[in-house]
Enzyme design. Structure first.
Site, PDB file in Angstrom:
ATOM      1  N   ASN A   1       0.875  -1.171   0.000  1.00  0.00           N
ATOM      2  CA  ASN A   1       0.000   0.000   0.000  1.00  0.00           C
ATOM      3  C   ASN A   1       0.911   1.220   0.000  1.00  0.00           C
ATOM      4  O   ASN A   1       1.477   1.571   1.028  1.00  0.00           O
ATOM      5  CB  ASN A   1      -0.897  -0.009   1.250  1.00  0.00           C
ATOM      6  CG  ASN A   1      -1.696   1.281   1.373  1.00  0.00           C
ATOM      7  OD1 ASN A   1      -1.913   1.982   0.383  1.00  0.00           O
ATOM      8  ND2 ASN A   1      -2.135   1.596   2.589  1.00  0.00           N
TER       9      ASN A   1
ATOM     10  N   LYS B   1       0.226   4.233  -0.278  1.00  0.00           N
ATOM     11  CA  LYS B   1      -0.401   5.440   0.306  1.00  0.00           C
ATOM     12  C   LYS B   1      -0.162   6.634  -0.628  1.00  0.00           C
ATOM     13  O   LYS B   1      -0.164   6.454  -1.837  1.00  0.00           O
ATOM     14  CB  LYS B   1       0.145   5.698   1.708  1.00  0.00           C
ATOM     15  CG  LYS B   1       0.145   4.448   2.589  1.00  0.00           C
ATOM     16  CD  LYS B   1       0.316   4.758   4.037  1.00  0.00           C
ATOM     17  CE  LYS B   1       0.542   3.484   4.830  1.00  0.00           C
ATOM     18  NZ  LYS B   1       0.271   3.603   6.223  1.00  0.00           N
TER      19      LYS B   1
ATOM     20  N   HIS C   1      -9.421   1.236   4.537  1.00  0.00           N
ATOM     21  CA  HIS C   1      -8.155   1.401   5.269  1.00  0.00           C
ATOM     22  C   HIS C   1      -8.385   2.333   6.455  1.00  0.00           C
ATOM     23  O   HIS C   1      -9.161   3.285   6.368  1.00  0.00           O
ATOM     24  CB  HIS C   1      -7.080   1.968   4.337  1.00  0.00           C
ATOM     25  CG  HIS C   1      -5.714   1.917   4.933  1.00  0.00           C
ATOM     26  ND1 HIS C   1      -5.262   2.858   5.832  1.00  0.00           N
ATOM     27  CD2 HIS C   1      -4.701   1.016   4.779  1.00  0.00           C
ATOM     28  CE1 HIS C   1      -4.027   2.533   6.197  1.00  0.00           C
ATOM     29  NE2 HIS C   1      -3.666   1.430   5.574  1.00  0.00           N
TER      30      HIS C   1
ATOM     31  N   GLU D   1      -6.735   4.669   7.647  1.00  0.00           N
ATOM     32  CA  GLU D   1      -6.478   6.095   7.403  1.00  0.00           C
ATOM     33  C   GLU D   1      -7.684   6.754   6.743  1.00  0.00           C
ATOM     34  O   GLU D   1      -7.970   7.922   6.968  1.00  0.00           O
ATOM     35  CB  GLU D   1      -5.199   6.261   6.557  1.00  0.00           C
ATOM     36  CG  GLU D   1      -3.955   5.998   7.392  1.00  0.00           C
ATOM     37  CD  GLU D   1      -2.755   5.509   6.613  1.00  0.00           C
ATOM     38  OE1 GLU D   1      -2.752   5.596   5.372  1.00  0.00           O
ATOM     39  OE2 GLU D   1      -1.812   5.016   7.265  1.00  0.00           O
TER      40      GLU D   1
ATOM     41  N   GLU E   1      -5.604  -5.167  10.259  1.00  0.00           N
ATOM     42  CA  GLU E   1      -4.629  -4.121  10.512  1.00  0.00           C
ATOM     43  C   GLU E   1      -4.954  -3.411  11.827  1.00  0.00           C
ATOM     44  O   GLU E   1      -5.767  -2.474  11.842  1.00  0.00           O
ATOM     45  CB  GLU E   1      -4.652  -3.097   9.372  1.00  0.00           C
ATOM     46  CG  GLU E   1      -4.303  -3.670   8.021  1.00  0.00           C
ATOM     47  CD  GLU E   1      -3.615  -2.645   7.141  1.00  0.00           C
ATOM     48  OE1 GLU E   1      -2.542  -2.939   6.635  1.00  0.00           O
ATOM     49  OE2 GLU E   1      -4.158  -1.534   6.983  1.00  0.00           O
TER      50      GLU E   1
ATOM     51  N   GLY F   1       2.058   2.198  10.594  1.00  0.00           N
ATOM     52  CA  GLY F   1       2.967   3.332  10.452  1.00  0.00           C
ATOM     53  C   GLY F   1       3.622   3.754  11.757  1.00  0.00           C
ATOM     54  O   GLY F   1       4.243   4.817  11.834  1.00  0.00           O
TER      55      GLY F   1
ATOM     56  N   SER G   1       3.158  -2.311  10.206  1.00  0.00           N
ATOM     57  CA  SER G   1       4.615  -2.318  10.401  1.00  0.00           C
ATOM     58  C   SER G   1       5.250  -3.669  10.094  1.00  0.00           C
ATOM     59  O   SER G   1       6.252  -4.049  10.699  1.00  0.00           O
ATOM     60  CB  SER G   1       4.979  -1.849  11.823  1.00  0.00           C
ATOM     61  OG  SER G   1       4.497  -0.537  12.045  1.00  0.00           O
TER      62      SER G   1
HETATM   63  C1  PEP Z   1      -0.776   0.039   5.729  1.00  0.00           C
HETATM   64  O1  PEP Z   1      -0.703   1.130   5.198  1.00  0.00           O
HETATM   65  O2  PEP Z   1      -1.728  -0.696   5.467  1.00  0.00           O
HETATM   66  C2  PEP Z   1       0.278  -0.375   6.652  1.00  0.00           C
HETATM   67  C3  PEP Z   1       0.191  -1.549   7.222  1.00  0.00           C
HETATM   68  O3  PEP Z   1       1.299   0.505   6.851  1.00  0.00           O
HETATM   69  P1  PEP Z   1       2.717   0.181   7.575  1.00  0.00           P
HETATM   70  O4  PEP Z   1       3.207  -1.111   7.012  1.00  0.00           O
HETATM   71  O5  PEP Z   1       3.587   1.336   7.226  1.00  0.00           O
HETATM   72  O6  PEP Z   1       2.441   0.082   9.044  1.00  0.00           O
END
Ligand code: PEP
Length: 264
Positions: free
Chosen positions: A18, A20, A103, A105, A175, A181, A221
């Protein structure tokens, strides 16, 4: 453990990046060119979910390779007065395979609710896209011991009216919001526990056969250092990767870890 370990073989292992709001079209081309040879032999499905403006060049760059291209959102209407929005049919028309919906975000910053997530999921499925549906609890919800309630509610609402047949095109990404992040990864045990619980929710809604076949990813992460341990778990069938997907070598290392975790 809810389901027999052998059922892992029934599911596709999917590693999706992803990106972003990162990478201009030129940068996207460069990243994909770097990635292509590194993942060319992957057994796992490799997906790059890129910003809307990168979709065209990403589809070109990935043509005749094993990399699938995804978008990060879509609207639920086919067309109309929705300034700034993109429909699922538009994505399908240019050759997009996957779309990420719900997501955290988008839920956190753009007012996405389970109702709008469900509408987008239905529209994306109707257009013929594969959908990565994101669910996950806030830190506060985990601390209050209601992770399972939150997840069960999201699964039920986000997949409302999705048929067993349509579930073939659904991927669930677990998630935990506190791990996205932040550099804080869920332990492999925590990830497995919730992914197993998600499968149990799917079994209640759709029965064992459908539930056993759905790919459930972990996201939060995940990186080249922790991927192997997470992906070794029976119900962690892949990853949705943010930060580490922006570095070809790191993303390719996660794909290698995923390949090592699968037996097909
Ligand atoms: C994500 O954007 O879905 C995500 C898991 O980000 P990160 O791996 O940076 O935590």
């Amino acid at each position: 453990m809810l389901l027999d370990a052998l059922t892992r073989d029934m599911r596709k292992t999917i590693i999706a990046g992803n990106w972003k709001m990162n990478k201009t079209p030129a940068e996207a081309t460069a990243l994909l060119e770097e990635l292509k040879p590194l993942v060319a032999d992957a057994k796992s499905e490799v997906v790059a979910c890129v910003p809307f403006v990168d979709l065209g060049i990403a589809i070109e760059a990935a043509r005749d390779t094993n990399i699938k291209i995804g978008a990060q959102n879509c609207h639920w209407e086919e067309s109309g007065a929705y300034t700034g929005e993109i429909s699922a049919a538009m994505l399908k028309d240019i050759g997009v395979d996957y779309v990420v919906i719900g997501h955290s975000e988008r839920r956190q910053y753009f007012g996405e609710t389970d109702e709008t997530v469900n509408k987008r999921v239905k529209a994306a499925l109707a257009a013929g896209l594969k959908v990565i549906v994101c669910v996950g609890e806030l830190l506060w919800e985990r601390e209050c011991n209601i992770t399972n309630e939150v997840i069960a509610r999201q699964i039920k609402l986000d997949l409302w009216d999705v048929t067993p047949e349509e579930m073939k095109n659904i991927v669930i990404a677990y998630e935990p919001v506190w791990a996205i992040g932040t550099g804080k990864t869920a332990t492999a045990e925590q990830a497995e526990e919730v992914c197993d619980f998600i499968r149990m929710c799917l079994k209640t809604l759709y029965g064992l056969e459908v539930a056993s076949a759905v790919t459930i990813q972990y996201g939060g992460s995940m990186n080249d250092q922790n991927a192997a341990e997470l992906l070794a778990k029976t119900n962690v069938d892949g990853g949705l990767i943010g930060g580490a997907s922006l570095v070809a070598e790191k993303f390719a290392a996660i794909v290698k870890a995923a390949d090592a975790s699968t037996t097909y």
